[in-house]
Design a protein around this motif. Structure first.
Motif, PDB file in Angstrom:
ATOM      1  N   MET A   1       0.843  -1.186   0.000  1.00 34.40           N
ATOM      2  CA  MET A   1       0.000   0.000   0.000  1.00 34.40           C
ATOM      3  C   MET A   1       0.883   1.241   0.000  1.00 34.40           C
ATOM      4  O   MET A   1       1.971   1.241   0.541  1.00 34.40           O
ATOM      5  N   ASP A   2       0.348   2.318  -0.585  1.00 35.29           N
ATOM      6  CA  ASP A   2       1.083   3.568  -0.624  1.00 35.29           C
ATOM      7  C   ASP A   2       1.140   4.190   0.754  1.00 35.29           C
ATOM      8  O   ASP A   2       0.183   4.130   1.518  1.00 35.29           O
ATOM      9  N   ASN A   3       2.283   4.805   1.038  1.00 34.39           N
ATOM     10  CA  ASN A   3       2.409   5.532   2.292  1.00 34.39           C
ATOM     11  C   ASN A   3       1.752   6.895   2.149  1.00 34.39           C
ATOM     12  O   ASN A   3       1.741   7.482   1.076  1.00 34.39           O
ATOM     13  N   MET A   4       1.198   7.399   3.232  1.00 35.34           N
ATOM     14  CA  MET A   4       0.608   8.730   3.231  1.00 35.34           C
ATOM     15  C   MET A   4       1.561   9.691   3.914  1.00 35.34           C
ATOM     16  O   MET A   4       2.483   9.260   4.610  1.00 35.34           O
ATOM     17  N   SER A   5       1.344  10.984   3.722  1.00 33.52           N
ATOM     18  CA  SER A   5       2.211  11.966   4.367  1.00 33.52           C
ATOM     19  C   SER A   5       2.008  11.903   5.879  1.00 33.52           C
ATOM     20  O   SER A   5       0.971  11.446   6.361  1.00 33.52           O
ATOM     21  N   MET A   6       2.979  12.399   6.621  1.00 33.02           N
ATOM     22  CA  MET A   6       2.896  12.416   8.081  1.00 33.02           C
ATOM     23  C   MET A   6       1.664  13.204   8.521  1.00 33.02           C
ATOM     24  O   MET A   6       0.939  12.767   9.415  1.00 33.02           O
ATOM     25  N   GLU A   7       1.398  14.335   7.891  1.00 31.65           N
ATOM     26  CA  GLU A   7       0.258  15.171   8.266  1.00 31.65           C
ATOM     27  C   GLU A   7      -1.063  14.432   8.067  1.00 31.65           C
ATOM     28  O   GLU A   7      -1.919  14.416   8.958  1.00 31.65           O
ATOM     29  N   VAL A   8      -1.224  13.787   6.928  1.00 29.76           N
ATOM     30  CA  VAL A   8      -2.449  13.029   6.638  1.00 29.76           C
ATOM     31  C   VAL A   8      -2.599  11.878   7.625  1.00 29.76           C
ATOM     32  O   VAL A   8      -3.690  11.621   8.147  1.00 29.76           O
ATOM     33  N   PHE A   9      -1.507  11.198   7.909  1.00 25.89           N
ATOM     34  CA  PHE A   9      -1.525  10.064   8.828  1.00 25.89           C
ATOM     35  C   PHE A   9      -1.979  10.495  10.227  1.00 25.89           C
ATOM     36  O   PHE A   9      -2.869   9.893  10.818  1.00 25.89           O
ATOM     37  N   ILE A  10      -1.372  11.566  10.743  1.00 24.89           N
ATOM     38  CA  ILE A  10      -1.707  12.053  12.089  1.00 24.89           C
ATOM     39  C   ILE A  10      -3.167  12.504  12.129  1.00 24.89           C
ATOM     40  O   ILE A  10      -3.894  12.206  13.091  1.00 24.89           O
ATOM     41  N   LYS A  11      -3.625  13.203  11.099  1.00 24.77           N
ATOM     42  CA  LYS A  11      -5.027  13.651  11.056  1.00 24.77           C
ATOM     43  C   LYS A  11      -5.979  12.465  11.048  1.00 24.77           C
ATOM     44  O   LYS A  11      -7.027  12.490  11.693  1.00 24.77           O
ATOM     45  N   LYS A  12      -5.618  11.426  10.337  1.00 27.18           N
ATOM     46  CA  LYS A  12      -6.462  10.236  10.249  1.00 27.18           C
ATOM     47  C   LYS A  12      -6.539   9.524  11.604  1.00 27.18           C
ATOM     48  O   LYS A  12      -7.616   9.098  12.035  1.00 27.18           O
ATOM     49  N   VAL A  13      -5.413   9.418  12.287  1.00 27.83           N
ATOM     50  CA  VAL A  13      -5.382   8.794  13.615  1.00 27.83           C
ATOM     51  C   VAL A  13      -6.218   9.624  14.587  1.00 27.83           C
ATOM     52  O   VAL A  13      -7.034   9.098  15.347  1.00 27.83           O
ATOM     53  N   TYR A  14      -6.035  10.941  14.556  1.00 27.55           N
ATOM     54  CA  TYR A  14      -6.803  11.831  15.442  1.00 27.55           C
ATOM     55  C   TYR A  14      -8.302  11.723  15.154  1.00 27.55           C
ATOM     56  O   TYR A  14      -9.117  11.630  16.071  1.00 27.55           O
ATOM     57  N   ALA A  15      -8.685  11.716  13.868  1.00 23.91           N
ATOM     58  CA  ALA A  15     -10.106  11.630  13.496  1.00 23.91           C
ATOM     59  C   ALA A  15     -10.729  10.346  14.036  1.00 23.91           C
ATOM     60  O   ALA A  15     -11.867  10.356  14.522  1.00 23.91           O
ATOM     61  N   PHE A  16      -9.995   9.253  13.957  1.00 28.85           N
ATOM     62  CA  PHE A  16     -10.495   7.985  14.482  1.00 28.85           C
ATOM     63  C   PHE A  16     -10.731   8.099  15.990  1.00 28.85           C
ATOM     64  O   PHE A  16     -11.795   7.733  16.499  1.00 28.85           O
ATOM     65  N   ALA A  17      -9.750   8.648  16.697  1.00 32.69           N
ATOM     66  CA  ALA A  17      -9.869   8.803  18.154  1.00 32.69           C
ATOM     67  C   ALA A  17     -11.012   9.765  18.510  1.00 32.69           C
ATOM     68  O   ALA A  17     -11.753   9.531  19.462  1.00 32.69           O
ATOM     69  N   PHE A  18     -11.172  10.823  17.731  1.00 32.02           N
ATOM     70  CA  PHE A  18     -12.233  11.795  18.012  1.00 32.02           C
ATOM     71  C   PHE A  18     -13.615  11.166  17.826  1.00 32.02           C
ATOM     72  O   PHE A  18     -14.528  11.413  18.609  1.00 32.02           O
ATOM     73  N   ARG A  19     -13.767  10.336  16.812  1.00 29.83           N
ATOM     74  CA  ARG A  19     -15.067   9.671  16.598  1.00 29.83           C
ATOM     75  C   ARG A  19     -15.434   8.795  17.790  1.00 29.83           C
ATOM     76  O   ARG A  19     -16.611   8.645  18.104  1.00 29.83           O
ATOM     77  N   LEU A  20     -14.441   8.208  18.431  1.00 23.11           N
ATOM     78  CA  LEU A  20     -14.717   7.373  19.605  1.00 23.11           C
ATOM     79  C   LEU A  20     -15.040   8.201  20.836  1.00 23.11           C
ATOM     80  O   LEU A  20     -15.949   7.874  21.584  1.00 23.11           O
ATOM     81  N   THR A  21     -14.277   9.269  21.045  1.00 22.82           N
ATOM     82  CA  THR A  21     -14.396  10.010  22.297  1.00 22.82           C
ATOM     83  C   THR A  21     -15.342  11.193  22.232  1.00 22.82           C
ATOM     84  O   THR A  21     -15.942  11.561  23.237  1.00 22.82           O
ATOM     85  N   GLY A  22     -15.449  11.840  21.066  1.00 30.41           N
ATOM     86  CA  GLY A  22     -16.260  13.046  20.938  1.00 30.41           C
ATOM     87  C   GLY A  22     -15.634  14.244  21.622  1.00 30.41           C
ATOM     88  O   GLY A  22     -16.259  15.285  21.745  1.00 30.41           O
ATOM     89  N   SER A  23     -14.413  14.126  22.053  1.00 32.11           N
ATOM     90  CA  SER A  23     -13.721  15.192  22.775  1.00 32.11           C
ATOM     91  C   SER A  23     -12.372  15.456  22.112  1.00 32.11           C
ATOM     92  O   SER A  23     -11.582  14.530  21.918  1.00 32.11           O
ATOM     93  N   GLU A  24     -12.116  16.714  21.783  1.00 37.46           N
ATOM     94  CA  GLU A  24     -10.834  17.056  21.163  1.00 37.46           C
ATOM     95  C   GLU A  24      -9.671  16.703  22.075  1.00 37.46           C
ATOM     96  O   GLU A  24      -8.677  16.130  21.640  1.00 37.46           O
TER      97      GLU A  24
END
Length: 153
Positions: free
Chosen positions: A1-24
């Motif tokens: 699979m293609d690697n994504m940029s560090m910025e995209v990767f971090i945003k994706k990880v954060y978005a996943f965590a935010f969907r679970l917690t609902g808290s920034e």
């Protein structure tokens, strides 16, 4: 699979965590903890693939299922109270932790239920039941919220 940029990767990880917690704040803490745990085991800069994201998402689920209460830094207050969350996000946040993880894992991110079994320690057939039940809950709650909204117009 293609690697994504560090910025995209971090945003994706954060978005996943935010969907679970609902808290920034909680999402930041959860994402940071999962990334730090994974970085110790591998070289993050050379492995920002979808597969690596899935590993971190599993770890986020594992951390969250063991303690679904709001997360805080020792010196940090929970500062955001988002009253303007959309209806679906509110409904998702009202779900029990396993239901929330299952619906986000499968329906939001499109991952296989088989991949989440080790993180939540539940058999496949239970996860299927939880997913079906959660989908039904969301439909019922969405219809109920919609009716309430129409009555107030």
């Amino acid at each position: 699979m293609d690697n994504m940029s560090m910025e995209v990767f971090i945003k994706k990880v954060y978005a996943f965590a935010f969907r679970l917690t609902g808290s920034e704040n909680s999402a930041c803490i959860l994402a940071e903890a999962a990334i730090n745990r994974m970085v110790q085991a591998s070289d993050l800069s050379n492995n920002m693939s979808e597969d690596f994201f899935m590993c971190i998402a599993k770890d986020i689920c594992n951390i969250y299922i063991s303690n679904p209460k709001p997360l805080t830094y020792e010196d940090c207050e929970e500062y955001e109270k988002k009253a303007d969350a959309n209806m679906l996000q509110k409904i998702i946040l009202s779900l029990e932790p396993l239901n929330r993880i299952t619906i986000i894992w499968k329906d939001v991110y499109g991952f296989s239920l088989n991949e989440i079994i080790p993180a939540v320690n539940q058999p496949y057939n239970i996860l299927q039941q939880v997913l079906a039940s959660t989908r039904h809950q969301i439909i019922v709650q969405t219809l109920k919220e919609g009716e309430l909204g129409e009555k107030s117009i």
